[in-house]
Design a protein around this motif. Structure first.
Motif, PDB file in Angstrom:
ATOM      1  N   ASP A  31      59.570  76.164  29.763  1.00 42.45           N
ATOM      2  CA  ASP A  31      58.353  76.915  29.978  1.00 42.45           C
ATOM      3  C   ASP A  31      58.643  77.892  30.946  1.00 42.45           C
ATOM      4  OD1 ASP A  31      56.098  77.988  30.916  1.00 42.45           O
ATOM      5  OD2 ASP A  31      55.006  76.357  30.008  1.00 42.45           O
ATOM      6  N   ASP A  32      58.865  79.204  30.671  1.00 41.55           N
ATOM      7  CA  ASP A  32      59.366  80.436  31.850  1.00 41.55           C
ATOM      8  C   ASP A  32      58.324  80.321  32.895  1.00 41.55           C
ATOM      9  OD1 ASP A  32      61.406  80.775  30.334  1.00 41.55           O
ATOM     10  OD2 ASP A  32      61.067  82.582  29.671  1.00 41.55           O
ATOM     11  N   SER A  33      57.065  80.226  32.480  1.00 38.85           N
ATOM     12  CA  SER A  33      56.219  80.197  33.697  1.00 38.85           C
ATOM     13  C   SER A  33      56.370  79.223  34.670  1.00 38.85           C
ATOM     14  CB  SER A  33      54.667  80.345  32.918  1.00 38.85           C
ATOM     15  OG  SER A  33      54.329  79.221  32.456  1.00 38.85           O
ATOM     16  N   GLU A  34      56.389  78.156  34.195  1.00 38.42           N
ATOM     17  CA  GLU A  34      56.709  76.851  35.093  1.00 38.42           C
ATOM     18  C   GLU A  34      58.024  77.213  35.862  1.00 38.42           C
ATOM     19  OE1 GLU A  34      56.532  73.057  32.968  1.00 38.42           O
ATOM     20  OE2 GLU A  34      54.323  72.930  33.539  1.00 38.42           O
ATOM     21  N   SER A  35      59.240  77.760  35.380  1.00 39.18           N
ATOM     22  CA  SER A  35      60.521  77.943  35.825  1.00 39.18           C
ATOM     23  C   SER A  35      60.086  78.974  36.768  1.00 39.18           C
ATOM     24  CB  SER A  35      61.353  78.221  34.851  1.00 39.18           C
ATOM     25  OG  SER A  35      61.467  77.504  33.630  1.00 39.18           O
ATOM     26  N   VAL A  36      59.361  79.787  36.641  1.00 40.95           N
ATOM     27  CA  VAL A  36      59.077  81.135  37.672  1.00 40.95           C
ATOM     28  C   VAL A  36      58.558  80.357  38.875  1.00 40.95           C
ATOM     29  CG1 VAL A  36      57.930  83.054  38.200  1.00 40.95           C
ATOM     30  CG2 VAL A  36      59.400  82.779  35.930  1.00 40.95           C
ATOM     31  N   ALA A  37      57.419  79.857  38.629  1.00 48.28           N
ATOM     32  CA  ALA A  37      56.853  78.927  39.522  1.00 48.28           C
ATOM     33  C   ALA A  37      57.370  78.107  40.525  1.00 48.28           C
ATOM     34  CB  ALA A  37      55.525  78.011  39.237  1.00 48.28           C
ATOM     35  N   ALA A  38      58.548  77.332  39.932  1.00 47.11           N
ATOM     36  CA  ALA A  38      59.212  76.364  40.392  1.00 47.11           C
ATOM     37  C   ALA A  38      60.350  77.290  41.595  1.00 47.11           C
ATOM     38  CB  ALA A  38      60.197  75.590  39.393  1.00 47.11           C
ATOM     39  N   LEU A  39      60.716  78.432  41.121  1.00 49.80           N
ATOM     40  CA  LEU A  39      61.723  79.206  41.953  1.00 49.80           C
ATOM     41  C   LEU A  39      60.931  79.573  42.997  1.00 49.80           C
ATOM     42  CD1 LEU A  39      63.680  81.110  39.062  1.00 49.80           C
ATOM     43  CD2 LEU A  39      64.708  79.784  41.239  1.00 49.80           C
ATOM     44  N   HIS A  40      59.625  80.227  42.880  1.00 51.83           N
ATOM     45  CA  HIS A  40      59.043  80.927  44.065  1.00 51.83           C
ATOM     46  C   HIS A  40      58.492  79.680  45.162  1.00 51.83           C
ATOM     47  CE1 HIS A  40      58.327  85.012  43.024  1.00 51.83           C
ATOM     48  NE2 HIS A  40      57.995  84.731  41.759  1.00 51.83           N
ATOM     49  N   ALA A  41      58.293  78.502  44.411  1.00 50.85           N
ATOM     50  CA  ALA A  41      57.879  77.489  45.320  1.00 50.85           C
ATOM     51  C   ALA A  41      59.104  77.270  46.298  1.00 50.85           C
ATOM     52  CB  ALA A  41      57.121  76.205  44.726  1.00 50.85           C
ATOM     53  N   THR A 288      59.583  72.472  37.596  1.00 53.01           N
ATOM     54  CA  THR A 288      58.216  72.771  38.036  1.00 53.01           C
ATOM     55  C   THR A 288      58.296  72.911  39.301  1.00 53.01           C
ATOM     56  OG1 THR A 288      57.551  70.542  38.477  1.00 53.01           O
ATOM     57  CG2 THR A 288      57.408  71.078  36.180  1.00 53.01           C
ATOM     58  N   ALA A 289      57.279  73.559  39.985  1.00 52.54           N
ATOM     59  CA  ALA A 289      57.212  73.456  41.505  1.00 52.54           C
ATOM     60  C   ALA A 289      57.127  72.195  42.298  1.00 52.54           C
ATOM     61  CB  ALA A 289      55.913  74.329  42.060  1.00 52.54           C
ATOM     62  N   ALA A 290      56.516  71.340  41.930  1.00 51.28           N
ATOM     63  CA  ALA A 290      56.515  69.732  42.179  1.00 51.28           C
ATOM     64  C   ALA A 290      57.892  69.349  42.435  1.00 51.28           C
ATOM     65  CB  ALA A 290      55.462  68.917  41.395  1.00 51.28           C
ATOM     66  N   GLN A 291      58.607  69.473  41.236  1.00 50.28           N
ATOM     67  CA  GLN A 291      60.066  68.955  41.397  1.00 50.28           C
ATOM     68  C   GLN A 291      60.772  69.713  42.506  1.00 50.28           C
ATOM     69  OE1 GLN A 291      61.303  69.498  37.405  1.00 50.28           O
ATOM     70  NE2 GLN A 291      60.452  67.610  36.380  1.00 50.28           N
ATOM     71  N   ALA A 292      60.818  70.830  42.395  1.00 55.65           N
ATOM     72  CA  ALA A 292      61.433  71.862  43.163  1.00 55.65           C
ATOM     73  C   ALA A 292      60.873  71.536  44.870  1.00 55.65           C
ATOM     74  CB  ALA A 292      61.176  73.176  43.313  1.00 55.65           C
ATOM     75  N   LEU A 293      59.795  71.095  45.116  1.00 55.39           N
ATOM     76  CA  LEU A 293      59.256  70.649  46.592  1.00 55.39           C
ATOM     77  C   LEU A 293      59.869  69.368  46.890  1.00 55.39           C
ATOM     78  CD1 LEU A 293      55.994  72.622  46.495  1.00 55.39           C
ATOM     79  CD2 LEU A 293      58.186  73.225  47.691  1.00 55.39           C
ATOM     80  N   GLY A 294      59.864  68.451  45.816  1.00 53.69           N
ATOM     81  CA  GLY A 294      60.206  67.157  46.018  1.00 53.69           C
ATOM     82  C   GLY A 294      61.884  66.884  46.506  1.00 53.69           C
ATOM     83  N   ASN A 295      62.520  67.924  45.689  1.00 52.91           N
ATOM     84  CA  ASN A 295      63.677  68.031  46.024  1.00 52.91           C
ATOM     85  C   ASN A 295      64.068  68.239  47.310  1.00 52.91           C
ATOM     86  OD1 ASN A 295      64.335  67.127  43.154  1.00 52.91           O
ATOM     87  ND2 ASN A 295      64.980  69.191  42.598  1.00 52.91           N
TER      88      ASN A 295
END
Length: 328
Positions: A31-41, A288-295
């Motif tokens: 999902d590109d929107s989730e990917s973009v959100a993950a990168l921004h987060a 997802t943003a949650a995965q990125a922040l958890g990492n």
């Protein structure tokens, strides 16, 4: 956790980066929107190293990164990409000056950069490391201003050891996780001695070390954890680190009691990697943003005890070593 010097480049990076394979392709629906959100987060949280490749979604991953960086403006993070897997067959002859420049020009367009920060040869055949002319071609591209630095992404420890004999190789990307201990035996020490950056990839063994999989877990047909489980498309070591699925599940259950209170299994796995100072940056994927922040939060965990490190080594020796140690 403090930033770590990126080898001889003069740059330093936060120890947790962003692996952008999963936002390109080969991990099921994206999902590109989730990917973009993950990168921004991730970037909002201070992440400053992104790793991608020209073949991740046939350039889609690079293009998504370009979109996010354009939306943000300002100073950009250190962005590493890779070249070489566009070849229909992996041969040394395929790493010609013409092909290398064409791949790099394509990545420049996809990322919308004037110069690439780091280009890594993308798991070329072992014989390529014994051909100095391949690395001389990368030197010429640095001199011409197409890229600032170059490195390699390797499958095998042997390849990493050979690559760092070339003085221009700034970094080596290699699989290193609780199911892949061999790089720490010799390669890490040699990389430190030569001041070469080490990028640890597949840190969660394709998600196995997240502790979220079971015998009944099903993967989509477009997910490499389904279509490459036995090395049908590319090196099987890229999928679950080459560990048979059932073996990996059993080992994870032995590791689960080691998870610190308030942390996740994935965070334990990432913090374990960072216990070795030879590792410059580890690049877990996030969709997802949650995965990125958890990492990213894994870097804030306290240092692991010697008892924990010994327990991980014991599980490796008993359950994992026979399947992977001499192979890669």
């Amino acid at each position: 956790m403090r930033n770590r010097p990126f080898g001889r480049t003069g740059r330093s990076v936060a120890p947790i980066g962003f692996g952008a394979w999963a936002i390109g392709a080969a991990w099921g629906k994206v999902d590109d929107s989730e990917s973009v959100a993950a990168l921004h987060a991730a970037l909002d949280a201070g992440l400053d190293f992104i790793d991608t490749a020209d073949v991740y979604g046939d350039g889609h991953s690079e293009q998504l990164i370009a979109r996010v960086l354009k939306e943000r403006g300002g100073a950009r993070p250190f962005v590493a990409t890779k070249a070489g897997r566009r070849l229909p067959e992996q041969t040394v002859a395929g790493y010609s000056a013409q092909n290398l420049e064409a791949w790099i020009d394509r990545s420049l367009r996809n990322l919308d950069f004037d110069v690439l920060d780091l280009v890594q040869l993308h798991c070329p055949p072992t014989d390529a490391y014994y051909h100095p002319e391949v690395f001389e071609r990368m030197e010429r591209l640095v001199e011409r201003g197409k890229l600032r630095h170059y490195g390699v992404s390797v499958e095998r420890v042997e390849e990493g050891l050979k690559a760092i004999e070339y003085p221009g190789v700034a970094s080596v990307q290699i699989i290193y996780n609780m199911f892949r201990l061999r790089p720490a035996e010799l390669f890490f020490r040699q990389a430190q001695r030569r001041n070469v950056a080490v990028i640890a990839r597949v840190p969660l063994a394709s998600g196995m070390l997240s502790g979220k999989f079971g015998r009944d877990t099903r993967f989509e047909d477009s997910d490499h954890r389904q279509f490459n489980r036995h090395g049908e498309v590319f090196d099987v070591g890229e999928t679950f680190s080459g560990v048979p699925y059932e073996v990996g599940l059993a080992a994870v259950e032995k590791l689960r009691p080691l998870v610190p209170e308030g942390a996740t299994m994935a965070q334990l796995a990432l913090r374990w990697i960072l216990m070795d100072e030879a590792v410059t940056v580890v690049i877990p994927g996030a969709r997802t943003a949650a995965q990125a922040l958890g990492n990213i939060a894994a870097a804030t965990l306290p240092a692991l005890s010697q008892a924990t490190l010994d327990a991980v080594a014991q599980v490796y020796d008993q359950d994992i070593r026979p399947h992977v140690h001499q192979r890669w």
